[in-house]
Enzyme design. Structure first.
Site, PDB file in Angstrom:
ATOM      1  N   HIS A  20       0.865  -1.204   0.016  1.00  0.00           N
ATOM      2  CA  HIS A  20       0.094  -0.056   0.031  1.00  0.00           C
ATOM      3  C   HIS A  20       0.886   1.253  -0.017  1.00  0.00           C
ATOM      4  CE1 HIS A  20      -3.931  -1.898   1.169  1.00  0.00           C
ATOM      5  NE2 HIS A  20      -2.997  -2.747   0.925  1.00  0.00           N
ATOM      6  N   ASP A 109      -5.758   6.129   1.617  1.00  0.00           N
ATOM      7  CA  ASP A 109      -5.677   4.767   1.307  1.00  0.00           C
ATOM      8  C   ASP A 109      -7.299   4.332   1.349  1.00  0.00           C
ATOM      9  OD1 ASP A 109      -5.733   1.800   1.196  1.00  0.00           O
ATOM     10  OD2 ASP A 109      -3.616   1.993   1.547  1.00  0.00           O
TER      11      ASP A 109
END
Ligand code: UPG
Length: 461
Positions: A20, A109
């Site tokens: 990520h 995110d």
């Protein structure tokens, strides 16, 4: 008194896992190259030796005391929210004070949809960043909208813009209802909680790679493919000195790998890696080990420290002529090395995009989460690899691995895959190059938030 320069300041907040962090670092660098001030905020429970900056992107690491010993990822994410959410508003204000430029946008995110709420409280723009493929995101979207009902009863499953998906081609959380997985399913589906509410939605993909599904999802709300988010030197070279992601939670064996690769012939090495999270069983590790031995190719295998004890006895010692095993590699350098002929991969989305962008054909050996769907695309849609078949115990045998690696390394199908890989490599470069579809989306975002910032500042003056 001298008037202070007005600069639009964006904070980028990834979930702290390597898969990520990497794409969101690259997005930060891209935004900075378009004239925005960017701060990358990493919450981490590990002690990290993070750089203070990556080019012109400032990096701020905040210690997150959430308990990493927790048993499930679902619980871990809940704890992460519980410790980070109360700290975030104050942190964002402080970033503004310390830099002299108040933050005006949070790029978060998509695993952390609750950040939008905080952006709203602070009167900021909120942009969600999806780190999986658009195809996988679309499956989760259909579940969120109630179009796909869990538990699934009929296969193959139809999702707009995707080929029909059999049970082993779907993201694992969708059909594998083990107790731990059901809480992760909630997390991945909740990425869509504020899909319509967020001001911007970014996907780490590019239009030509997932055209049909991008168009289908974009018919629900505007989404912006901005990928592939890999360092510029491997694509269009628009960003000077952007040669690596720059922040690793693991320590790569730099010289070891590259020197070893240098000594090998073009296209002769099989590179094997299962990313930063997958944990394979001992039996599976042994089958991979003997499969690599049987393939008789040179191999470079990443076995993370936590996995080393699962290697068969004496395998490392007995493989020194043909193989090199490292705990972490400089993966992009490895994939772009001429000696590498094939990538045995778990099909994490970043590894998949990296292989596509560098023109390396794959043996797809998905483990869980989004990886089975990525594997389906690798074999059947982009035609740049073969998928292994597991036996009735769910194990990929040494014979199967040998067969698949030989197919990619030697066969006529392998040559076709190499040609297809070259095609995708060019298209990835085009998307990120000046005026390409992803480049345009990034430029548009930077220009629009800068102009909104200027309007707001003018109206306050
Ligand atoms: O030895 C290594 C191994 C990996 N990498 C890098 O680490 C990243 C790994 O990312 P990815 O391939 O996406 O795998 P995971 O670490 O497993 O990523 C998680 O997050 C991804 C994005 O959401 C998902 O697609 C995956 O399934 C999920 O496991 C990539 O950039 C690799 O280049 C290295 O630098 N060295």
């Amino acid at each position: 008194m001298e008037k202070q320069e007005r600069i639009c300041h964006v904070a980028v907040i990834p979930y702290p896992a390597q898969g990520h962090i990497n794409p969101m670092i690259q997005f930060s660098k891209q935004l900075a190259s378009k004239g925005l001030q960017v701060t990358l905020v990493i919450f981490s429970s590990q002690t990290l030796s993070t750089p203070a900056s990556l080019g012109s992107v400032k990096v701020v690491t905040v210690s997150d005391s959430s308990d990493t010993g927790s048993s499930s990822i679902g619980d871990l994410l809940k704890q992460f929210q519980a410790t980070v959410a109360p700290k975030l508003p104050q942190l964002v204000v402080e970033l503004g004070i310390s830099s002299g430029h108040p933050v005006s946008c949070l790029v978060y995110d998509s695993f952390m949809p609750w950040v939008l709420e905080i952006a709203r409280q602070l009167g900021l723009i909120g942009a969600s960043f999806f780190t999986q493929s658009c195809a996988v995101s679309s499956v989760y979207y259909q579940i969120h909208e109630g179009q796909l009902k869990i538990p699934l009863e009929k296969f193959p499953v139809s999702v707009p813009g995707l080929p029909p998906l059999d049970v082993d081609e779907l993201p694992s959380f969708v059909h594998d209802m083990e107790s731990e997985y059901s809480s992760i399913l909630t997390v991945v589906v909740n990425q869509f909680l504020n899909f319509r509410g967020a001001d911007w939605v970014f996907v780490n993909s590019f239009n030509t790679l997932e055209e049909e599904v991008v168009n289908c999802l974009a018919s629900q709300r505007s989404i912006k493919p901005i990928g592939p988010m890999i360092p510029s030197v491997y694509l269009d070279r628009q960003l000077e000195d952007d040669t690596e992601y720059g922040l690793s939670l693991f320590k790569p064996a730099l010289d070891g790998c590259m020197q070893w690769l240098e000594s090998k012939e073009t296209g002769s090495v099989v590179y094997v890696s299962f990313g930063s999270m997958a944990a394979l069983g001992e039996e599976q590790m042994a089958e991979i080990a003997w499969g690599l031995r049987r393939s008789d190719c040179y191999f470079l295998w990443v076995v993370r420290e936590s996995e080393e004890k699962k290697l068969p006895c004496n395998f490392v010692e007995g493989s020194s002529e043909k193989g090199l095993i490292v705990t972490w590699s400089p993966q992009l350098e490895v994939l772009s090395h001429k000696s590498v002929g094939c990538f045995v991969t778990h099909c994490g989305w970043n590894s998949t995009l990296e292989a596509l962008s560098l023109g390396v054909p794959m043996v797809a050996m998905p483990q869980w989460t989004d990886q089975p769907t990525n594997a389906k695309y690798i074999e059947d849609v982009w035609r740049v690899g073969v998928r292994v078949k597991a036996n009735e115990k769910g194990i990929v045998s040494k014979e199967e691995l040998e067969k698949c690696t030989r197919e990619v390394m030697e066969g006529e199908r392998g040559s076709e895959m190499r040609r297809n890989s070259e095609k995708w490599k060019k298209l990835a470069k085009t998307a990120m190059g000046e005026g390409g579809s992803s480049d345009k989306n990034i430029t548009e975002f930077a220009a629009k938030i800068a102009s909104k910032f200027n309007e707001t500042t003018d109206s306050k003056a």
